[in-house]
Design a protein around this motif. Structure first.
Motif, PDB file in Angstrom:
ATOM      1  N   ARG A 731     -47.935 -40.662  -3.939  1.00 24.77           N
ATOM      2  CA  ARG A 731     -49.358 -40.946  -4.079  1.00 24.77           C
ATOM      3  C   ARG A 731     -49.909 -40.178  -5.270  1.00 24.77           C
ATOM      4  O   ARG A 731     -49.333 -39.182  -5.704  1.00 24.77           O
ATOM      5  CB  ARG A 731     -50.109 -40.527  -2.792  1.00 24.77           C
ATOM      6  CG  ARG A 731     -49.773 -41.372  -1.581  1.00 24.77           C
ATOM      7  CD  ARG A 731     -50.122 -42.793  -1.826  1.00 24.77           C
ATOM      8  NE  ARG A 731     -50.007 -43.631  -0.642  1.00 24.77           N
ATOM      9  CZ  ARG A 731     -50.012 -44.946  -0.701  1.00 24.77           C
ATOM     10  NH1 ARG A 731     -50.112 -45.574  -1.859  1.00 24.77           N
ATOM     11  NH2 ARG A 731     -49.902 -45.679   0.398  1.00 24.77           N
ATOM     12  N   GLU A 737     -46.491 -39.896   1.162  1.00 19.41           N
ATOM     13  CA  GLU A 737     -46.797 -40.440   2.475  1.00 19.41           C
ATOM     14  C   GLU A 737     -45.509 -40.952   3.102  1.00 19.41           C
ATOM     15  O   GLU A 737     -44.778 -41.731   2.477  1.00 19.41           O
ATOM     16  CB  GLU A 737     -47.813 -41.587   2.351  1.00 19.41           C
ATOM     17  CG  GLU A 737     -48.168 -42.235   3.686  1.00 19.41           C
ATOM     18  CD  GLU A 737     -49.101 -43.433   3.529  1.00 19.41           C
ATOM     19  OE1 GLU A 737     -49.502 -43.994   4.574  1.00 19.41           O
ATOM     20  OE2 GLU A 737     -49.409 -43.816   2.383  1.00 19.41           O
ATOM     21  N   LEU A 739     -43.399 -43.260   5.369  1.00 20.41           N
ATOM     22  CA  LEU A 739     -43.550 -44.630   5.852  1.00 20.41           C
ATOM     23  C   LEU A 739     -42.271 -45.071   6.550  1.00 20.41           C
ATOM     24  O   LEU A 739     -41.195 -44.505   6.308  1.00 20.41           O
ATOM     25  CB  LEU A 739     -43.839 -45.582   4.684  1.00 20.41           C
ATOM     26  CG  LEU A 739     -45.120 -45.324   3.878  1.00 20.41           C
ATOM     27  CD1 LEU A 739     -45.139 -46.202   2.639  1.00 20.41           C
ATOM     28  CD2 LEU A 739     -46.353 -45.581   4.732  1.00 20.41           C
ATOM     29  N   ALA A 745     -42.256 -51.288   1.714  1.00 17.72           N
ATOM     30  CA  ALA A 745     -42.608 -50.130   0.880  1.00 17.72           C
ATOM     31  C   ALA A 745     -42.385 -50.403  -0.601  1.00 17.72           C
ATOM     32  O   ALA A 745     -42.834 -49.626  -1.449  1.00 17.72           O
ATOM     33  CB  ALA A 745     -41.780 -48.925   1.315  1.00 17.72           C
ATOM     34  N   GLU A 828     -48.060 -55.576  10.148  1.00 19.44           N
ATOM     35  CA  GLU A 828     -49.119 -54.565  10.211  1.00 19.44           C
ATOM     36  C   GLU A 828     -48.910 -53.600  11.371  1.00 19.44           C
ATOM     37  O   GLU A 828     -49.204 -52.409  11.258  1.00 19.44           O
ATOM     38  CB  GLU A 828     -50.490 -55.238  10.325  1.00 19.44           C
ATOM     39  CG  GLU A 828     -50.939 -55.912   9.045  1.00 19.44           C
ATOM     40  CD  GLU A 828     -52.368 -56.429   9.142  1.00 19.44           C
ATOM     41  OE1 GLU A 828     -53.046 -56.097  10.131  1.00 19.44           O
ATOM     42  OE2 GLU A 828     -52.800 -57.150   8.234  1.00 19.44           O
ATOM     43  N   PHE A 831     -45.966 -51.456  10.143  1.00 18.88           N
ATOM     44  CA  PHE A 831     -46.143 -50.865   8.813  1.00 18.88           C
ATOM     45  C   PHE A 831     -47.641 -50.835   8.506  1.00 18.88           C
ATOM     46  O   PHE A 831     -48.146 -51.617   7.696  1.00 18.88           O
ATOM     47  CB  PHE A 831     -45.382 -51.707   7.776  1.00 18.88           C
ATOM     48  CG  PHE A 831     -45.053 -50.971   6.510  1.00 18.88           C
ATOM     49  CD1 PHE A 831     -43.898 -50.213   6.397  1.00 18.88           C
ATOM     50  CD2 PHE A 831     -45.904 -51.037   5.404  1.00 18.88           C
ATOM     51  CE1 PHE A 831     -43.593 -49.533   5.227  1.00 18.88           C
ATOM     52  CE2 PHE A 831     -45.607 -50.363   4.229  1.00 18.88           C
ATOM     53  CZ  PHE A 831     -44.442 -49.605   4.139  1.00 18.88           C
ATOM     54  N   GLN A 833     -49.624 -49.197   6.777  1.00 18.77           N
ATOM     55  CA  GLN A 833     -50.089 -48.981   5.412  1.00 18.77           C
ATOM     56  C   GLN A 833     -50.467 -50.279   4.717  1.00 18.77           C
ATOM     57  O   GLN A 833     -51.260 -50.295   3.772  1.00 18.77           O
ATOM     58  CB  GLN A 833     -48.991 -48.243   4.629  1.00 18.77           C
ATOM     59  CG  GLN A 833     -49.399 -47.755   3.259  1.00 18.77           C
ATOM     60  CD  GLN A 833     -48.882 -48.662   2.140  1.00 18.77           C
ATOM     61  OE1 GLN A 833     -48.157 -49.629   2.403  1.00 18.77           O
ATOM     62  NE2 GLN A 833     -49.262 -48.355   0.926  1.00 18.77           N
ATOM     63  N   ARG A 835     -52.394 -52.471   5.692  1.00 17.87           N
ATOM     64  CA  ARG A 835     -53.824 -52.760   5.870  1.00 17.87           C
ATOM     65  C   ARG A 835     -54.657 -52.194   4.727  1.00 17.87           C
ATOM     66  O   ARG A 835     -55.787 -52.636   4.504  1.00 17.87           O
ATOM     67  CB  ARG A 835     -54.318 -52.183   7.207  1.00 17.87           C
ATOM     68  CG  ARG A 835     -53.647 -52.808   8.417  1.00 17.87           C
ATOM     69  CD  ARG A 835     -53.957 -52.036   9.697  1.00 17.87           C
ATOM     70  NE  ARG A 835     -53.118 -52.480  10.814  1.00 17.87           N
ATOM     71  CZ  ARG A 835     -52.818 -51.734  11.862  1.00 17.87           C
ATOM     72  NH1 ARG A 835     -53.272 -50.495  11.947  1.00 17.87           N
ATOM     73  NH2 ARG A 835     -52.055 -52.215  12.825  1.00 17.87           N
ATOM     74  N   SER A 836     -54.136 -51.209   4.018  1.00 17.94           N
ATOM     75  CA  SER A 836     -54.883 -50.614   2.912  1.00 17.94           C
ATOM     76  C   SER A 836     -54.751 -51.408   1.617  1.00 17.94           C
ATOM     77  O   SER A 836     -55.407 -51.100   0.632  1.00 17.94           O
ATOM     78  CB  SER A 836     -54.406 -49.174   2.679  1.00 17.94           C
ATOM     79  OG  SER A 836     -53.054 -49.167   2.233  1.00 17.94           O
TER      80      SER A 836
END
Length: 872
Positions: A731, A737, A739, A745, A828, A831, A833, A835-836
């Protein structure tokens, strides 16, 4: 632990080690004057290469080395691997009962380390003693279980019902890491332990103690023992002053000055010697890399480290550190084992073959700089290499003159000595060798003879507290099945490298500096209800007769080949019947000599509660530990590619059976719902099924054999990473982060680090790679993280970096679960993430995937008629 029983013949008169030789020790052979060679460069990372450098390859018809537990023993604990499990059938009892005595009522345990009061004093009526006036403190649960890194159980509770407790698809067991370092503290005791006079168990925090008399009751056999008045105390609080009654893990330490007739050696001898055995049949590019690694290696050693240098090709050259102006060596023939006369001439001569670094660092550099590439026009695989003879000579140098032990005074160096073989090709000359060509008419017989000879040499090294590590590099086949028994029987490892560069150099340093104890013995004692059915790890059954001391000692004893932090033992257990007690007890006693010449007796005692609730039991299951135990039992039987395919099917059956036994059936359906308490287990086993240990990622059987042997002996941390990779996304700001290891990814604007135990991959998305400034910063952060994650790991992993779409990226993609095949709601859920991401980013991610047939985790479970568990 697949080694057959050791032969009784000694090293010197073993027929495999010829004592006849027509050639005696030659004169000193001068070597050309040294050249200046660069030091080992700072770590570099392979990046954006169009092809992946293959690991050591061998023709596909080379059989892999044998694995598993010791054969030929009448005891079932260390038996050969069982046949394929039939999960629906009852568990068969072991051939030898673990206990023959009837089960007696279990007393409430006294814990001096807890302040939880009991409602009423316990009362015992087993005819031994009445404890009704003894105050007892019982913690609600075994809180210490999850705290100690030395022993990790697959569940923190034990099921009362035998039928459910012994469901073989899930299983029950523990991982024991005997060699982990302990920081100095109150749990270190410099006196003799109190032991049960009946079974040999040690006094511990769960014992009931009679305050008035100091007597304590053994948790294993329930007998009463005296403490010579030591445990007499006015209150239970005073008993906390005894570390063994306050902590579940203690070290009893006996230093050298307490041993009659023992004189510790000087500081310069405390470091056990290291002998480098180096292949001199290398071409120039390989030799240059090796020289850089060797120069960096000796620079990294402490000044007191004693080092020897041996080269081998058609002959064995033993370098002399007494010559300061020129690199010189004594040369022995390689076609036969060295004779006693030639070894005596060598050892009792004027040469210095083991020397501390503070006195001989310039000489070592001169020797390495003097090495020359192979000159003859002979293919790499066909060059004469007398590796076996060279290791024999190295072992003789370490043992030194027999006058080392004289006048009843024993001098010994701390810990295990080490022989580190730097090999670039197979052993094709002299004892333990195989023909250059597989088409040789007598190859199968010669290979069988070589395997046995190498194993005997490894056992001989172990008897002299010497570990043989074999570090192979280059693209020439090294015939792994022939070399593996030498490393394995001595307690060492065999590691394959792409070249003699960075990873090889790091492993060379870590092989020499990792702490290794010697004379290791692991004793395991359990409550009457528990039976140990299988042991997997770097050791063999020890036939220690303690019956004269402890007449009812039925402990399982394992001789450890070496005592290192990087290793562990996997124990599979069963219950003998429905549990009668509220708790079961386990005690692990590890005895060894550490690198500082102190004798350690490490005692770890664990108490697990017995429960009737299946749900309570499942909640206590440690998914990761259970997965590692299942994987070790499975890999034990995957000796070749065909076996590996069968083991994948076994994992399918295992998951189906766990769902059947512990899950629930979906109403109006034939599907079963997997238990939510162990929802992580299917994902871990799915990684195992498709990863390098069982899947098709690793292309050659030699590589798979090396990985399998490493995994079967590895610590919990490394074992877990070898099963299931850890995925970390970079990041902005240099943070990461964590995952799930899914292909979701692989986002083009991100950098990802994937730690898979023996390999660490750094993947740069195409969009990020296009921005030079951002990609350089992300790559630097990822490199730093990769080094930190693997700083203490042995073997050190390859660290490979590459961009999205490059040739090597497929090795990264193949280790990720293909979740892009799942519907968006499942993606979702597993995983979050995603959603971001914006709609545009998700569309771009979806379009970046290439179609292939590998199923996702959800598809695989549905194919087994199982509803995938909800993510925890």
């Amino acid at each position: 632990m697949a080694n057959p029983p050791k032969p009784n013949v000694g090293y010197s008169n073993n027929p495999s080690y010829s004592s006849e030789s027509s050639t005696s020790l030659s004169e000193k052979t001068p070597i050309p004057p040294p050249l200046i060679s660069p030091k080992f460069p700072p770590p570099t990372f392979q990046q954006d290469q169009t092809t992946i450098s293959p690991s050591i390859r061998s023709p596909p018809n080379v059989p892999s080395s044998s694995n598993g537990v010791k054969s030929g023993s009448p005891i079932s604990h260390l038996s050969t691997p069982p046949g394929p499990p039939v999960f629906t059938s009852p568990v068969r009892p072991a051939a030898v009962p673990f206990r023959a005595s009837p089960v007696t009522p279990q007393p409430l345990a006294f814990s001096s380390g807890s302040s939880i009061p009991t409602s009423s004093p316990p009362h015992f009526s087993n005819g031994l003693v009445d404890f009704q006036h003894q105050v007892s403190d019982v913690p609600e649960d075994s809180a210490h279980v999850g705290e100690a890194p030395f022993v990790q159980f697959s569940a923190h509770k034990v099921l009362k019902q035998k039928k459910l407790a012994n469901v073989p698809s899930l299983g029950f067991g523990a991982l024991v890491s005997p060699g982990r370092e302990i920081s100095p503290g109150p749990q270190i005791i410099q006196r003799d332990p109190h032991r049960c006079q009946s079974c040999g168990a040690y006094a511990n925090t769960y014992c009931n103690v009679l305050l008035g008399s100091g007597q304590w009751q053994c948790i294993i056999c329930r007998k009463l023992n005296g403490s010579e008045g030591e445990y007499i105390a006015p209150s239970k609080e005073d008993l906390r002053n005894f570390p063994e009654l306050a902590s579940p893990m203690v070290d009893y330490v006996q230093t050298g000055n307490k041993r009659p007739g023992f004189v510790p050696v000087s500081d310069s001898r405390t470091s056990a010697p290291i002998v480098l055995v180096i292949d001199e049949c290398l071409d120039e590019p390989h030799l240059q890399h090796l020289q850089s690694s060797l120069h960096a290696f000796v620079d990294s050693l402490p000044p007191t480290a004693r080092v020897g240098i041996v080269l081998y090709g058609r002959t064995v050259s033993v370098y002399d550190f007494s010559e300061e102006s020129v690199a010189s060596a004594d040369v022995l023939p390689g076609e036969k084992s060295p004779t006693q006369e030639s070894l005596k001439a060598l050892i009792y001569g004027t040469g210095i073959y083991l020397s501390p670094m503070h006195a001989s660092l310039p000489v070592a550099h001169a020797i390495f700089s003097s090495l020359r590439p192979y000159k003859l026009n002979v293919p790499e695989a066909s060059r004469d290499r007398c590796l076996g003879t060279a290791v024999e000579v190295a072992l003789a140098i370490i043992q030194g003159p027999s006058a080392e032990i004289s006048r009843g005074v024993i001098k010994r160096s701390g810990g295990n000595s080490r022989i580190i073989v730097c090999a670039g090709g197979p052993n094709t000359y002299g004892p333990g060798s195989v023909p250059h060509s597989f088409s040789h008419p007598n190859y199968p017989h010669m290979e069988k003879t070589a395997l046995k000879w190498m194993e005997n040499l490894g056992q001989e090294a172990h008897r002299h507290n010497t570990v043989v590590d074999i570090l192979c590099a280059g693209t020439c086949p090294v015939r792994v099945p022939v070399l593996q028994p030498l490393a394995k029987a001595s307690g060492g490892v065999l590691v394959l490298h792409d070249d003699f560069g960075e990873a090889f150099g790091v492993n060379l340093q870590r092989a020499a500096t990792r702490a290794a104890g010697s004379h290791g013995l692991l004793e395991i004692r359990c409550s009457d209800d528990i039976l140990i059915t299988q042991v997997v790890g770097p050791g063999e059954e020890a036939h220690v007769d303690t019956h004269e001391t402890f007449k009812n000692d039925t402990s399982l004893c394992i001789q450890m080949l070496s005592v290192e932090e990087t290793q562990s033992f996997s124990l599979s257990m069963e219950t003998k019947g429905d549990m009668k007690s509220d708790y079961v007890f386990f005690q692990f006693a590890i005895q060894y000599s550490n690198v500082y010449q102190a004798d350690i007796s490490r005692v770890i005692t664990v108490r697990l509660p017995v429960v009737t609730s299946v749900s309570a039991y499942l909640e206590s299951v440690q998914d990761e530990v259970a997965a590692v135990l299942i994987a070790k039992r499975t890999l034990l039987r995957a000796k070749n590619y065909s076996d590996a395919i069968d083991m994948r099917k076994t994992i399918d059956e295992r998951i189906k059976d766990i769902a059947l036994k512990f899950g629930s059936q979906v109403p109006k359906s034939k599907l079963y719902r997997f238990s939510k308490e162990i929802s992580l287990l299917p994902e871990l086993l799915f990684h195992l099924r498709r990863g390098p240990l069982l899947g098709s990622i690793v292309g050659h059987e030699d590589e798979r054999s090396v990985l399998r042997n490493l995994f079967l002996n590895a610590s919990f941390d490394l074992s877990l990473r070898m099963i299931a990779p850890r995925c970390l996304m970079h990041r902005e700001g240099g943070t990461f982060e964590e995952l799930p290891a899914y292909d979701l990814a692989m986002q083009s604007d991100a950098a990802v680090v994937l730690d898979h135990g023996t390999d660490v991959f750094i993947w740069l998305g195409a969009e990020l790679a296009a921005d030079e400034g951002k990609s350089a910063a992300a790559l630097a952060a990822c490199r730093t993280l990769a080094e930190e994650l693997t700083e203490q790991r042995f073997p050190a992993p390859r660290i490979l970096a590459f961009k999205e779409g490059s040739s090597q990226a497929r090795y990264f993609v193949s280790r990720l679960i293909p979740a892009h095949r799942d519907p968006p709601y499942e993606q979702e859920a597993r995983f979050p993430q995603l959603r971001s991401l914006t709609t545009e980013q998700r569309t771009k991610l979806k379009s970046s995937f290439i179609h292939f047939d590998d199923p996702s985790l959800c598809e695989w479970m549905r194919s087994l008629k199982i509803v995938p568990p909800e993510p925890s």
